[in-house]
Design a protein around this motif. Structure first.
Motif: not given
Length: 109
Positions: A61-62, A65, A77-80, A83-84
């Motif tokens: 996951e890190e 991002k 950067v991808l948002t949370d 990313t999820k």
């Protein structure tokens, strides 16, 4: 090896521009726009190796991002949420990370 040795710089730029706004990233569309869906399974595995920043054999996951920055330094950067969503779309065995086979299946399906 760099991503631009596998994908054209123009195609990468086009894919990055398409998802500049937060919450606009769609992995499938990104892979199509950057030309990765037209590449061989071997090339897709090479791209996976470049994206696997810590060489663990998985994209966690890190690392996801910062996915876009692996293509173009300075990209957002991808948002949370993105990313999820990316992780759940590719993580077939639900171990919280994307393996090379899972990545290849997502790109080429």
């Amino acid at each position: 090896m760099s991503l631009s040795s596998i994908l054209s710089a123009d195609a990468i730029d086009s894919a990055i521009k398409d998802c500049q706004a937060p919450e606009s990233f769609c992995p499938k569309k990104f892979f199509q726009l950057c030309g990765l869906t037209k590449k061989s399974p071997q090339d897709v595995k090479k791209v996976f190796g470049i994206l696997d920043n810590d060489a663990s054999g998985f994209i966690e996951e890190e690392e996801l991002k910062f996915f876009l920055q692996r293509f173009v330094p300075g990209a957002r950067v991808l948002t949370d949420k993105e990313t999820k969503a990316f992780l759940s779309a590719a993580d077939d065995d639900s171990d919280g990370r994307i393996g090379a086979d899972e990545f290849q299946a997502m790109v080429l399906s």
